[in-house]
Motif scaffolding. Structure first.
Motif, PDB file in Angstrom:
ATOM      1  N   ASN A   6       0.818  -1.210   0.000  1.00  0.00           N
ATOM      2  CA  ASN A   6       0.000   0.000   0.000  1.00  0.00           C
ATOM      3  C   ASN A   6       0.856   1.267   0.000  1.00  0.00           C
ATOM      4  O   ASN A   6       0.541   2.234  -0.688  1.00  0.00           O
ATOM      5  N   LEU A   7       1.952   1.226   0.757  1.00  0.00           N
ATOM      6  CA  LEU A   7       2.859   2.370   0.764  1.00  0.00           C
ATOM      7  C   LEU A   7       3.405   2.614  -0.640  1.00  0.00           C
ATOM      8  O   LEU A   7       3.447   3.747  -1.126  1.00  0.00           O
ATOM      9  N   TYR A   8       3.797   1.525  -1.296  1.00  0.00           N
ATOM     10  CA  TYR A   8       4.389   1.661  -2.628  1.00  0.00           C
ATOM     11  C   TYR A   8       3.355   2.188  -3.618  1.00  0.00           C
ATOM     12  O   TYR A   8       3.656   3.027  -4.465  1.00  0.00           O
ATOM     13  N   SER A   9       2.136   1.736  -3.470  1.00  0.00           N
ATOM     14  CA  SER A   9       1.073   2.196  -4.351  1.00  0.00           C
ATOM     15  C   SER A   9       0.850   3.710  -4.199  1.00  0.00           C
ATOM     16  O   SER A   9       0.698   4.433  -5.174  1.00  0.00           O
ATOM     17  N   VAL A  10       0.865   4.171  -2.954  1.00  0.00           N
ATOM     18  CA  VAL A  10       0.659   5.591  -2.685  1.00  0.00           C
ATOM     19  C   VAL A  10       1.803   6.429  -3.284  1.00  0.00           C
ATOM     20  O   VAL A  10       1.585   7.489  -3.868  1.00  0.00           O
ATOM     21  N   LEU A  11       3.021   5.902  -3.173  1.00  0.00           N
ATOM     22  CA  LEU A  11       4.166   6.613  -3.748  1.00  0.00           C
ATOM     23  C   LEU A  11       4.029   6.707  -5.266  1.00  0.00           C
ATOM     24  O   LEU A  11       4.288   7.746  -5.872  1.00  0.00           O
ATOM     25  N   GLN A  12       3.581   5.609  -5.880  1.00  0.00           N
ATOM     26  CA  GLN A  12       3.372   5.611  -7.330  1.00  0.00           C
ATOM     27  C   GLN A  12       2.294   6.614  -7.719  1.00  0.00           C
ATOM     28  O   GLN A  12       2.450   7.388  -8.662  1.00  0.00           O
ATOM     29  N   GLN A  13       1.183   6.568  -6.963  1.00  0.00           N
ATOM     30  CA  GLN A  13       0.075   7.460  -7.282  1.00  0.00           C
ATOM     31  C   GLN A  13       0.476   8.927  -7.189  1.00  0.00           C
ATOM     32  O   GLN A  13      -0.078   9.773  -7.868  1.00  0.00           O
ATOM     33  N   ASN A  14       1.452   9.233  -6.346  1.00  0.00           N
ATOM     34  CA  ASN A  14       1.912  10.605  -6.203  1.00  0.00           C
ATOM     35  C   ASN A  14       3.162  10.898  -7.030  1.00  0.00           C
ATOM     36  O   ASN A  14       3.824  11.919  -6.820  1.00  0.00           O
ATOM     37  N   GLN A  15       3.509   9.960  -7.922  1.00  0.00           N
ATOM     38  CA  GLN A  15       4.682  10.111  -8.797  1.00  0.00           C
ATOM     39  C   GLN A  15       5.980  10.424  -8.051  1.00  0.00           C
ATOM     40  O   GLN A  15       6.777  11.257  -8.467  1.00  0.00           O
ATOM     41  N   VAL A  16       6.157   9.762  -6.927  1.00  0.00           N
ATOM     42  CA  VAL A  16       7.398   9.935  -6.177  1.00  0.00           C
ATOM     43  C   VAL A  16       8.388   8.872  -6.648  1.00  0.00           C
ATOM     44  O   VAL A  16       8.029   7.699  -6.776  1.00  0.00           O
ATOM     45  N   SER A  17       9.601   9.263  -6.899  1.00  0.00           N
ATOM     46  CA  SER A  17      10.638   8.317  -7.311  1.00  0.00           C
ATOM     47  C   SER A  17      10.827   7.270  -6.208  1.00  0.00           C
ATOM     48  O   SER A  17      11.182   7.606  -5.075  1.00  0.00           O
ATOM     49  N   SER A  18      10.556   6.014  -6.525  1.00  0.00           N
ATOM     50  CA  SER A  18      10.586   4.986  -5.486  1.00  0.00           C
ATOM     51  C   SER A  18      10.655   3.594  -6.095  1.00  0.00           C
ATOM     52  O   SER A  18      10.441   3.416  -7.292  1.00  0.00           O
ATOM     53  N   ILE A  19      10.946   2.623  -5.253  1.00  0.00           N
ATOM     54  CA  ILE A  19      11.050   1.234  -5.713  1.00  0.00           C
ATOM     55  C   ILE A  19      10.682   0.315  -4.552  1.00  0.00           C
ATOM     56  O   ILE A  19      10.860   0.672  -3.387  1.00  0.00           O
ATOM     57  N   LEU A  20      10.129  -0.844  -4.882  1.00  0.00           N
ATOM     58  CA  LEU A  20       9.779  -1.821  -3.837  1.00  0.00           C
ATOM     59  C   LEU A  20      10.640  -3.063  -4.031  1.00  0.00           C
ATOM     60  O   LEU A  20      10.756  -3.584  -5.141  1.00  0.00           O
ATOM     61  N   ILE A  21      11.254  -3.522  -2.952  1.00  0.00           N
ATOM     62  CA  ILE A  21      12.065  -4.742  -3.030  1.00  0.00           C
ATOM     63  C   ILE A  21      11.482  -5.793  -2.087  1.00  0.00           C
ATOM     64  O   ILE A  21      11.361  -5.564  -0.879  1.00  0.00           O
ATOM     65  N   ASP A  22      11.121  -6.927  -2.637  1.00  0.00           N
ATOM     66  CA  ASP A  22      10.588  -8.019  -1.822  1.00  0.00           C
ATOM     67  C   ASP A  22      11.766  -8.854  -1.315  1.00  0.00           C
ATOM     68  O   ASP A  22      12.374  -9.607  -2.060  1.00  0.00           O
ATOM     69  N   CYS A  23      12.087  -8.682  -0.047  1.00  0.00           N
ATOM     70  CA  CYS A  23      13.251  -9.361   0.531  1.00  0.00           C
ATOM     71  C   CYS A  23      12.864 -10.666   1.233  1.00  0.00           C
ATOM     72  O   CYS A  23      13.709 -11.313   1.849  1.00  0.00           O
ATOM     73  N   ASP A  24      11.594 -11.027   1.168  1.00  0.00           N
ATOM     74  CA  ASP A  24      11.174 -12.286   1.786  1.00  0.00           C
ATOM     75  C   ASP A  24      11.455 -13.405   0.780  1.00  0.00           C
ATOM     76  O   ASP A  24      10.550 -13.951   0.153  1.00  0.00           O
ATOM     77  N   ALA A  25      12.740 -13.730   0.636  1.00  0.00           N
ATOM     78  CA  ALA A  25      13.182 -14.610  -0.459  1.00  0.00           C
ATOM     79  C   ALA A  25      12.643 -16.038  -0.351  1.00  0.00           C
ATOM     80  O   ALA A  25      12.571 -16.752  -1.341  1.00  0.00           O
ATOM     81  N   GLU A  26      12.256 -16.448   0.857  1.00  0.00           N
ATOM     82  CA  GLU A  26      11.714 -17.801   0.988  1.00  0.00           C
ATOM     83  C   GLU A  26      10.272 -17.866   0.489  1.00  0.00           C
ATOM     84  O   GLU A  26       9.839 -18.887  -0.030  1.00  0.00           O
ATOM     85  N   GLU A  27       9.537 -16.796   0.699  1.00  0.00           N
ATOM     86  CA  GLU A  27       8.138 -16.749   0.269  1.00  0.00           C
ATOM     87  C   GLU A  27       7.827 -15.383  -0.325  1.00  0.00           C
ATOM     88  O   GLU A  27       7.071 -14.606   0.266  1.00  0.00           O
ATOM     89  N   PRO A  28       8.376 -15.044  -1.491  1.00  0.00           N
ATOM     90  CA  PRO A  28       8.106 -13.712  -2.035  1.00  0.00           C
ATOM     91  C   PRO A  28       6.689 -13.615  -2.601  1.00  0.00           C
ATOM     92  O   PRO A  28       6.289 -14.444  -3.426  1.00  0.00           O
ATOM     93  N   ASN A  29       5.928 -12.642  -2.148  1.00  0.00           N
ATOM     94  CA  ASN A  29       4.519 -12.552  -2.526  1.00  0.00           C
ATOM     95  C   ASN A  29       4.082 -11.189  -3.041  1.00  0.00           C
ATOM     96  O   ASN A  29       2.948 -11.023  -3.474  1.00  0.00           O
ATOM     97  N   ASP A  30       4.981 -10.201  -3.021  1.00  0.00           N
ATOM     98  CA  ASP A  30       4.580  -8.845  -3.410  1.00  0.00           C
ATOM     99  C   ASP A  30       4.110  -8.770  -4.863  1.00  0.00           C
ATOM    100  O   ASP A  30       3.295  -7.919  -5.202  1.00  0.00           O
TER     101      ASP A  30
END
Lengths: 295, 105, 293
Positions: free
Chosen positions: A30-54
């Motif tokens: 949700n945080l990443y979505s809000v950043l996208q919606q506001n055109q803020v330079s950002s990136i999401l990294i899914d670090c849950d390497a055993e169960e990546p679900n993002d």
């Protein structure tokens, strides 16, 4: 809004929880979505390497995979003089060594790729080969946004090299959100250690409180600043908010339980895209995080 | 022929240890000479690779068979490649009982 | 009989279900192998009959008085754990994997490895039998070794007290600790939830159970959260020939029970969830018995 002007400076925010299933991914996506919606330079990294679900939560235009490889020694039984030295240097019992039968080989699943055996060998019997232990996938989303996912293969002793590769992949400026793995051991530590600020998501149950306290103990060791989000704040007990108040920790947000949110979320959808109310909640959360992280 | 038995203690009345790699002792029994030797398992507290170390230990004793409760996934192919036969036993039995069973065969 | 309860994804209700199984069975050895976040002791407040120190990983430490800044350790460390800051070699406790290579090659013996001994293994009695649990010290690596120790202690206790059934509450994820928790059990219970993530993770852990050729049973917890995904999971079980043990509706009483430090069986002895869980547990137990005989 603070975060709109923050986009040109790099800020790494890890979203973590000691226990799984507290809503960590809910907050991160949700945080990443809000950043996208506001055109803020950002990136999401899914670090849950055993169960990546993002990746369930974002529609991607394309994706590119990059294999994560480590060096694994290969021992040539012909060149080997069975001197014991590599076997002795190996801290992980990863060298199967039977001089009486002239047998020597590497147990790949046990090897930590430390290179000690290569240093030990004086007879050029050890070379190294690459072994793939996982994948870093970059999903290109609309608006040139990206989701980077770490995914470790089954049976690999540690997901840490895959997680670190994923984090290294994001070199750009702006806000970097790290969806951290559960627990408090190595994968968690290597993720939050890369962050400037940690957001802990916790549920106000006795189990949730105990896990929160354990996680905070680790963050104290790492000297990382953090704030807390209480999810499903109206179920459970008041013990958690009492604890946060008593210790004078930063309570960033309380999210009441909403069954329709749970159902909506279960399908890989984002509340901040559906309802203005949720968009505002997460915009305020980002602001609060930046305010606390930069103070 | 030599047989390895994993044991929780260093006497014939000790029970077998159900864990192969992390057992307390290896009992090496020789069916020809009837001799019994107890070897402490120094690798039992290893962070990882206890199974590999255990295979090395018993293979260097030239055993043909090994009796234990459970064999891990990394251990099975190793023992197979060395042609050491694995015998899995469930429940509590003493080392002496196992030796008797071996002799009755 | 040893039954391991695992979930892949965290937060599916695995521990609550394990606790419920213990109160249905009533006389068990309960092994909490979620050593990263062991929580069942909060619910069952067992006696501490025995506390054992657990020696975990090692890390390197440097004596800067002996160091001659030759950089050999820094050049050879593959974990980026060694840095040279303000003309001083620094070893990061966090990044160090404990391989010990730096200590071996240091020409002045300035580096030593040090064992960590802050983690603990506890065992004692609780209201449904005996309990064993591990507590990993903050920041300690979870290699699966402590899980092994918990299980071997549980085995000893089961034999000593003649307890036929051991319930293992497994850790989340798919890594070594999970493998240690399920190795050689008689049956694995996979607890999932009807979310895309839950379903995805179920497939990953099922693969692990298959790798070890362990019979597995699936429980869908909170199935009313999304009945569509729930039926997809059921259909998948059918197609993949995975044993389906049953599904439990979403109900806040599960949380209420936990906040009162009770299992759902104790909190609502005649409730629908209690009935359902009893049905599921007995079904799984019966089928494990069939397979072992």
């Amino acid at each position: 809004m603070l975060f709109k002007t923050h986009g040109d400076k790099q800020l790494k925010i890890a979203i973590a929880s000691g226990k799984g299933g507290t809503g960590k991914t809910f907050v991160a996506t949700n945080l990443y979505s809000v950043l996208q919606q506001n055109q803020v330079s950002s990136i999401l990294i899914d670090c849950d390497a055993e169960e990546p679900n993002d990746h369930f939560f974002f529609k991607s235009i394309s994706k590119t995979d990059k294999e994560v490889q480590v060096n694994i020694p290969v021992i040539s039984a012909e060149s080997c003089i069975f001197c014991d030295k590599c076997y002795e240097y190996c801290h992980y019992n990863a060298i199967f060594y039977l001089p009486s039968l002239q047998q020597i080989h590497v147990m790949e699943d046990l090897c930590h790729s430390c290179g000690a055996c290569s240093v030990a060998c004086e007879h050029n019997a050890i070379t190294e080969k690459k072994k793939t232990i996982g994948t870093v996938t970059t999903y290109l989303l609309s608006g040139n946004y990206k989701l980077i996912e770490s995914r470790v293969n089954i049976g690999v002793y540690s997901p840490v090299p895959v997680i670190t590769s994923a984090i290294k992949e994001a070199e750009q400026q702006g806000i970097i959100i790290l969806d951290a793995p559960p627990g408090t051991s190595c994968p968690f530590i290597h993720t939050v250690n890369n962050a400037d600020y940690v957001v802990l998501v916790a549920e106000p149950t006795p189990f949730g409180l105990s896990d929160l306290q354990k996680t905070i103990a680790v963050l104290h060791i790492l000297e990382k600043p953090f704030g807390i989000v209480i999810n499903k704040s109206d179920i459970g007990t008041l013990a958690m908010s009492d604890f946060i108040q008593k210790e004078n920790y930063d309570l960033l947000l309380s999210i009441p339980f909403d069954r329709s949110v749970a159902s909506f979320y279960s399908e890989g959808k984002i509340m901040a895209e559906r309802e203005e109310k949720w968009k505002e909640i997460f915009e305020n959360l980002i602001d609060k995080i930046i305010e606390t992280a930069c103070k | 022929m030599k047989i390895a038995i994993t044991s929780v203690g260093n006497s014939l009345s000790s029970n077998i240890d159900e864990r192969f790699g992390r057992c307390a002792f290896f009992v090496i029994y020789d069916t020809d000479t009837k001799s019994v030797e107890f070897i402490p398992n120094h690798a039992k507290d290893a962070e990882g690779g206890a199974g590999t170390a255990a295979v090395q230990l018993i293979a260097s004793q030239q055993v043909a068979k090994v009796v234990s409760g459970q064999f891990g996934v990394k251990v099975k192919p190793l023992l197979d490649s060395l042609k050491i036969q694995m015998i899995s036993i469930k429940g509590s039995h003493s080392v002496q009982e196992i030796i008797n069973m071996v002799e009755e065969r | 009989m040893q039954i391991a309860i695992i979930s892949g994804k965290g937060g599916t209700g695995k521990s609550s279900i394990t606790a419920a199984f213990a109160s249905i069975e009533k006389n068990v050895v309960l092994a909490d192998c979620d050593v990263d976040a062991s929580n069942l002791y909060l619910l069952f407040t067992p006696t501490h009959e025995k506390e054992q120190a657990y020696i975990g990983a090692e890390t390197a430490i440097i004596d800067n008085n002996l160091c001659i800044s030759c950089m050999k350790c820094l050049e050879n460390c593959r974990f980026d754990a060694i840095s040279y800051i303000n003309q001083k070699i620094i070893i990061s406790d966090v990044a160090c994997d404990g391989c010990g290579l730096c200590a071996r090659i240091c020409p002045t013996q300035a580096i030593m490895t040090q064992q960590h001994d802050k983690s603990r293994l506890y065992s004692g009695s609780f209201r449904y039998g005996k309990m064993v649990y591990g507590v990993l010290a903050p920041g300690e690596e979870n290699s699966g070794k402590l899980v092994n120790e918990v299980r071997s202690k549980a085995n000893i206790i089961a034999t000593e007290n003649d307890l036929a059934i051991t319930l293992i509450d497994g850790p989340p994820g798919i890594g070594c600790p999970v493998i240690s928790a399920i190795a050689n059990v008689d049956g694995v219970v996979l607890v999932t939830e009807p979310t895309l993530s839950g379903f995805h993770d179920l497939k990953r852990i099922k693969e692990i159970a298959d790798n070890f050729r362990l019979p597995a049973w699936v429980i869908i917890n909170k199935f009313t959260i999304n009945e569509k995904i729930s039926s997809e999971i059921e259909a998948w079980c059918k197609k993949e020939k995975v044993n389906f043990a049953g599904k439990i509706p979403f109900d806040l009483v599960m949380v209420e029970a936990m906040t009162q430090l009770k299992t759902i069986i104790e909190y609502q002895p005649n409730g629908t969830i209690t009935k359902k869980l009893k049905e599921i547990y007995n079904y799984i137990k019966l089928n494990i018995n069939k397979q072992t005989n």
